[in-house]
Design a protein around this motif. Structure first.
Motif, PDB file in Angstrom:
ATOM      1  N   TRP A   5      -6.730  35.177   4.977  1.00 13.46           N
ATOM      2  CA  TRP A   5      -5.812  36.306   4.951  1.00 13.46           C
ATOM      3  C   TRP A   5      -5.369  36.614   6.357  1.00 13.46           C
ATOM      4  O   TRP A   5      -6.133  36.526   7.306  1.00 13.46           O
ATOM      5  CB  TRP A   5      -6.485  37.539   4.366  1.00 13.46           C
ATOM      6  N   HIS A  62      -7.488  43.340   6.536  1.00 13.56           N
ATOM      7  CA  HIS A  62      -6.423  42.935   5.613  1.00 13.56           C
ATOM      8  C   HIS A  62      -6.360  43.916   4.453  1.00 13.56           C
ATOM      9  O   HIS A  62      -7.366  44.181   3.806  1.00 13.56           O
ATOM     10  CB  HIS A  62      -6.695  41.535   5.071  1.00 13.56           C
ATOM     11  N   PRO A  64      -4.602  44.302   0.862  1.00 14.48           N
ATOM     12  CA  PRO A  64      -3.819  43.603  -0.152  1.00 14.48           C
ATOM     13  C   PRO A  64      -2.548  44.349  -0.545  1.00 14.48           C
ATOM     14  O   PRO A  64      -1.520  43.722  -0.811  1.00 14.48           O
ATOM     15  CB  PRO A  64      -4.771  43.486  -1.338  1.00 14.48           C
ATOM     16  N   LEU A  65      -2.580  45.670  -0.575  1.00  7.70           N
ATOM     17  CA  LEU A  65      -1.391  46.443  -0.917  1.00  7.70           C
ATOM     18  C   LEU A  65      -0.308  46.264   0.147  1.00  7.70           C
ATOM     19  O   LEU A  65       0.862  46.083  -0.180  1.00  7.70           O
ATOM     20  CB  LEU A  65      -1.727  47.920  -1.094  1.00  7.70           C
ATOM     21  N   TYR A  66      -0.698  46.306   1.414  1.00 10.26           N
ATOM     22  CA  TYR A  66       0.264  46.058   2.488  1.00 10.26           C
ATOM     23  C   TYR A  66       0.890  44.675   2.319  1.00 10.26           C
ATOM     24  O   TYR A  66       2.090  44.493   2.492  1.00 10.26           O
ATOM     25  CB  TYR A  66      -0.410  46.125   3.853  1.00 10.26           C
ATOM     26  N   ALA A  67       0.061  43.681   2.010  1.00  7.49           N
ATOM     27  CA  ALA A  67       0.557  42.316   1.838  1.00  7.49           C
ATOM     28  C   ALA A  67       1.540  42.237   0.673  1.00  7.49           C
ATOM     29  O   ALA A  67       2.586  41.600   0.769  1.00  7.49           O
ATOM     30  CB  ALA A  67      -0.609  41.360   1.622  1.00  7.49           C
ATOM     31  N   LYS A  68       1.207  42.897  -0.421  1.00 14.24           N
ATOM     32  CA  LYS A  68       2.074  42.889  -1.604  1.00 14.24           C
ATOM     33  C   LYS A  68       3.420  43.539  -1.304  1.00 14.24           C
ATOM     34  O   LYS A  68       4.451  43.081  -1.783  1.00 14.24           O
ATOM     35  CB  LYS A  68       1.366  43.648  -2.730  1.00 14.24           C
ATOM     36  N   LEU A  69       3.396  44.598  -0.501  1.00 12.91           N
ATOM     37  CA  LEU A  69       4.622  45.313  -0.149  1.00 12.91           C
ATOM     38  C   LEU A  69       5.356  44.657   1.025  1.00 12.91           C
ATOM     39  O   LEU A  69       6.475  45.063   1.353  1.00 12.91           O
ATOM     40  CB  LEU A  69       4.302  46.767   0.207  1.00 12.91           C
ATOM     41  N   GLY A  70       4.728  43.681   1.664  1.00  8.45           N
ATOM     42  CA  GLY A  70       5.354  43.018   2.796  1.00  8.45           C
ATOM     43  C   GLY A  70       5.297  43.831   4.079  1.00  8.45           C
ATOM     44  O   GLY A  70       6.049  43.584   5.019  1.00  8.45           O
TER      45      GLY A  70
END
Length: 81
Positions: A5, A62, A64-70
């Motif tokens: 990640w 990391h 995951p919500l930040y990653a999903k939202l870009g």
């Protein structure tokens, strides 16, 4: 297969997540000792789980919500980690 990640949380946010999450988890555990109703137990367990989530995401760096939202903080843009 190992997935690496990328870090998407700033060092300051990581520290805040660990501190606030730890305090939330401990508060939830302390409140559970005096819980008198089912609703209180459920809400306090949710507080513990939310606190632990903050601790884990802060420790890993990391979200995951930040990653999903870009979402990538400006200070981490262009970073290789």
């Amino acid at each position: 297969m190992t997935t690496r990640w990328s870090t998407n949380i700033t060092p300051a946010e990581r520290a805040a997540r660990i501190l606030i999450g730890g305090l939330g988890a401990v508060a939830g555990i302390v409140l559970l000792a005096g819980a008198t109703s089912t609703l209180a137990v459920v809400l306090e367990l949710l507080l513990v789980v939310a606190g632990l989530d903050l601790v884990v995401t802060g420790a890993l760096g990391h979200c995951p919500l930040y990653a999903k939202l870009g979402h990538v903080p400006a200070s981490l843009k262009g970073s290789a980690s």
